[in-house]
Motif scaffolding. Structure first.
Motif, PDB file in Angstrom:
ATOM      1  N   TYR A 187     -25.770  45.989 -46.390  1.00  0.00           N
ATOM      2  CA  TYR A 187     -25.204  45.979 -47.736  1.00  0.00           C
ATOM      3  C   TYR A 187     -23.755  45.533 -47.841  1.00  0.00           C
ATOM      4  O   TYR A 187     -22.833  46.308 -47.605  1.00  0.00           O
ATOM      5  CB  TYR A 187     -25.374  47.380 -48.331  1.00  0.00           C
ATOM      6  CG  TYR A 187     -26.757  47.934 -48.105  1.00  0.00           C
ATOM      7  CD1 TYR A 187     -27.881  47.292 -48.638  1.00  0.00           C
ATOM      8  CD2 TYR A 187     -26.962  49.054 -47.301  1.00  0.00           C
ATOM      9  CE1 TYR A 187     -29.164  47.776 -48.394  1.00  0.00           C
ATOM     10  CE2 TYR A 187     -28.243  49.543 -47.055  1.00  0.00           C
ATOM     11  CZ  TYR A 187     -29.335  48.898 -47.604  1.00  0.00           C
ATOM     12  OH  TYR A 187     -30.600  49.361 -47.360  1.00  0.00           O
ATOM     13  N   GLU A 235     -20.006  41.349 -54.593  1.00  0.00           N
ATOM     14  CA  GLU A 235     -21.025  40.315 -54.792  1.00  0.00           C
ATOM     15  C   GLU A 235     -21.054  39.371 -53.601  1.00  0.00           C
ATOM     16  O   GLU A 235     -20.038  39.139 -52.956  1.00  0.00           O
ATOM     17  CB  GLU A 235     -20.711  39.485 -56.047  1.00  0.00           C
ATOM     18  CG  GLU A 235     -20.926  40.225 -57.338  1.00  0.00           C
ATOM     19  CD  GLU A 235     -20.735  39.302 -58.541  1.00  0.00           C
ATOM     20  OE1 GLU A 235     -20.303  39.792 -59.577  1.00  0.00           O
ATOM     21  OE2 GLU A 235     -21.016  38.087 -58.414  1.00  0.00           O
ATOM     22  N   LEU A 282     -23.956  36.764 -53.639  1.00  0.00           N
ATOM     23  CA  LEU A 282     -24.866  35.678 -53.994  1.00  0.00           C
ATOM     24  C   LEU A 282     -24.204  34.739 -54.996  1.00  0.00           C
ATOM     25  O   LEU A 282     -23.605  35.190 -55.979  1.00  0.00           O
ATOM     26  CB  LEU A 282     -26.158  36.243 -54.590  1.00  0.00           C
ATOM     27  CG  LEU A 282     -26.964  37.184 -53.694  1.00  0.00           C
ATOM     28  CD1 LEU A 282     -28.253  37.591 -54.407  1.00  0.00           C
ATOM     29  CD2 LEU A 282     -27.293  36.510 -52.364  1.00  0.00           C
ATOM     30  N   LEU A 284     -33.384  34.306 -53.648  1.00  0.00           N
ATOM     31  CA  LEU A 284     -33.471  35.767 -53.566  1.00  0.00           C
ATOM     32  C   LEU A 284     -34.949  36.158 -53.554  1.00  0.00           C
ATOM     33  O   LEU A 284     -35.773  35.507 -54.193  1.00  0.00           O
ATOM     34  CB  LEU A 284     -32.789  36.387 -54.799  1.00  0.00           C
ATOM     35  CG  LEU A 284     -33.051  37.863 -55.064  1.00  0.00           C
ATOM     36  CD1 LEU A 284     -32.243  38.724 -54.086  1.00  0.00           C
ATOM     37  CD2 LEU A 284     -32.663  38.206 -56.507  1.00  0.00           C
ATOM     38  N   PRO A 344     -31.569  37.167 -48.442  1.00  0.00           N
ATOM     39  CA  PRO A 344     -31.304  38.216 -49.436  1.00  0.00           C
ATOM     40  C   PRO A 344     -32.574  38.778 -50.092  1.00  0.00           C
ATOM     41  O   PRO A 344     -33.476  38.013 -50.471  1.00  0.00           O
ATOM     42  CB  PRO A 344     -30.443  37.508 -50.486  1.00  0.00           C
ATOM     43  CG  PRO A 344     -29.906  36.299 -49.792  1.00  0.00           C
ATOM     44  CD  PRO A 344     -30.980  35.880 -48.842  1.00  0.00           C
ATOM     45  N   LEU A 378     -34.126  42.161 -52.772  1.00  0.00           N
ATOM     46  CA  LEU A 378     -33.835  43.256 -53.691  1.00  0.00           C
ATOM     47  C   LEU A 378     -35.087  44.128 -53.769  1.00  0.00           C
ATOM     48  O   LEU A 378     -36.204  43.615 -53.870  1.00  0.00           O
ATOM     49  CB  LEU A 378     -33.524  42.715 -55.096  1.00  0.00           C
ATOM     50  CG  LEU A 378     -33.158  43.789 -56.119  1.00  0.00           C
ATOM     51  CD1 LEU A 378     -31.738  44.290 -55.872  1.00  0.00           C
ATOM     52  CD2 LEU A 378     -33.265  43.246 -57.534  1.00  0.00           C
ATOM     53  N   GLN A 421     -30.429  47.737 -53.649  1.00  0.00           N
ATOM     54  CA  GLN A 421     -30.061  46.618 -52.789  1.00  0.00           C
ATOM     55  C   GLN A 421     -31.019  46.490 -51.613  1.00  0.00           C
ATOM     56  O   GLN A 421     -31.410  47.487 -51.008  1.00  0.00           O
ATOM     57  CB  GLN A 421     -28.658  46.856 -52.213  1.00  0.00           C
ATOM     58  CG  GLN A 421     -27.538  46.877 -53.217  1.00  0.00           C
ATOM     59  CD  GLN A 421     -26.329  47.596 -52.643  1.00  0.00           C
ATOM     60  OE1 GLN A 421     -26.126  48.755 -52.945  1.00  0.00           O
ATOM     61  NE2 GLN A 421     -25.550  46.931 -51.819  1.00  0.00           N
ATOM     62  N   VAL A 467     -27.429  41.873 -50.145  1.00  0.00           N
ATOM     63  CA  VAL A 467     -27.192  41.885 -51.580  1.00  0.00           C
ATOM     64  C   VAL A 467     -26.210  42.994 -51.926  1.00  0.00           C
ATOM     65  O   VAL A 467     -26.426  44.153 -51.588  1.00  0.00           O
ATOM     66  CB  VAL A 467     -28.524  42.112 -52.340  1.00  0.00           C
ATOM     67  CG1 VAL A 467     -28.253  42.400 -53.807  1.00  0.00           C
ATOM     68  CG2 VAL A 467     -29.421  40.886 -52.201  1.00  0.00           C
ATOM     69  N   ASP A 489     -24.285  42.089 -57.211  1.00  0.00           N
ATOM     70  CA  ASP A 489     -25.393  41.130 -57.355  1.00  0.00           C
ATOM     71  C   ASP A 489     -26.540  41.799 -58.095  1.00  0.00           C
ATOM     72  O   ASP A 489     -27.230  41.194 -58.911  1.00  0.00           O
ATOM     73  CB  ASP A 489     -25.896  40.698 -55.968  1.00  0.00           C
ATOM     74  CG  ASP A 489     -24.846  39.938 -55.170  1.00  0.00           C
ATOM     75  OD1 ASP A 489     -24.228  39.030 -55.743  1.00  0.00           O
ATOM     76  OD2 ASP A 489     -24.667  40.260 -53.978  1.00  0.00           O
ATOM     77  N   LEU A 490     -26.720  43.063 -57.767  1.00  0.00           N
ATOM     78  CA  LEU A 490     -27.817  43.821 -58.356  1.00  0.00           C
ATOM     79  C   LEU A 490     -27.728  43.831 -59.879  1.00  0.00           C
ATOM     80  O   LEU A 490     -28.710  43.603 -60.590  1.00  0.00           O
ATOM     81  CB  LEU A 490     -27.739  45.245 -57.787  1.00  0.00           C
ATOM     82  CG  LEU A 490     -28.954  46.152 -57.823  1.00  0.00           C
ATOM     83  CD1 LEU A 490     -28.754  47.292 -56.844  1.00  0.00           C
ATOM     84  CD2 LEU A 490     -29.147  46.656 -59.219  1.00  0.00           C
TER      85      LEU A 490
END
Length: 223
Positions: free
Chosen positions: A30, A34, A36, A108, A135, A137, A181, A185, A189-190
């Motif tokens: 993690y 940010e 991405l 992603l 990456p 999520l 995350q 990420v 970004d989330l």
DNA sequence: GCGACAG
DNA sequence: ATCTTGTCGC
């Protein structure tokens, strides 16, 4: 010569070792803030089953044109049972196989399962991203660990062991889903990703799930 | 010991 | 996740 504990070869011993690996991955997964840049092509992966046979589907969704760009599948025999907090044992390889058939044209990957919001801060989404080196999520339909704390209207933080490990998204009349995350990420970004999908359950995952059902029904053509 | 437990 | 019919609602 030293002797080894029999637990090394038992299921409990194996899970204990895996736990250590998950904790190690969590330490590097993690990034702060940010990381991405452009998020245009978003991939998603899901798995369905019939008895011990798995049917996994991966898709690429174009967020600009808002349409499906690519699909890939993988079928086989499940090698592991589902053990709470060790979902990755059962699904990581089936998912990875389908995703790799997509090539690398995505920015992603959305995974049906938790990422950081996990007992060892490393769920299926995080681990899959680590294996792919890309990456990811985590997007789940049920909370596994942590407690909800109001953050904004329709958006709660998920607090676990004193830290924020994800968000619960939903509101009146809308079914709640949980995001956290995955690998590579940042939490910044989330938030960006949630906005891309307008705080709704991500379309790519809906499509991946539907494809998983089509595959199981034998409606997918080879080629 | 008891209950909970992603998909 | 999966096993399953009808049913309420847009």
């Amino acid at each position: 010569m030293r002797r080894y504990s029999s637990s090394t070869y038992s299921l409990e011993g194996f899970l204990k070792l895996l736990s250590k690996v998950q904790e190690a991955v969590a330490r590097i997964a993690y990034p702060p803030g940010e990381s991405l840049a452009d998020i245009k092509n978003v991939a998603a992966v899901d798995v369905a089953y019939r008895d011990e046979t798995y049917f996994s589907a991966a898709v690429i969704y174009d967020c600009i044109r808002e349409n499906l760009a690519e699909k890939a599948y993988e079928t086989g025999v499940a090698e592991f049972p589902y053990i709470p907090s060790y979902l990755l044992l059962r699904e990581v390889l089936p998912m990875m196989a389908a995703v790799q058939r997509l090539g690398s044209g995505w920015d992603l990957l959305l995974v049906d399962g938790h990422g950081r919001a996990h007992p060892r801060m490393c769920g299926l989404a995080t681990f899959l991203g680590f294996m792919l080196g890309r990456p990811t999520l985590g997007v789940a339909k049920k909370l596994l660990v942590g407690e909800r704390r109001e953050y904004l209207q329709g958006l709660d933080e998920i607090i676990y062991r004193g830290e924020r490990v994800g968000f619960a998204v939903g509101g009146p009349g809308v079914k709640t889903f949980y995001v956290s995350q995955g690998y590579g990420v940042g939490y910044g970004d989330l938030i960006k990703i949630l906005n891309i999908f307008k705080m709704r359950y991500p379309e790519p995952l809906k499509i991946a799930h539907a494809e998983t059902v089509r595959l199981r029904r034998g409606l997918v053509q080879k080629g």
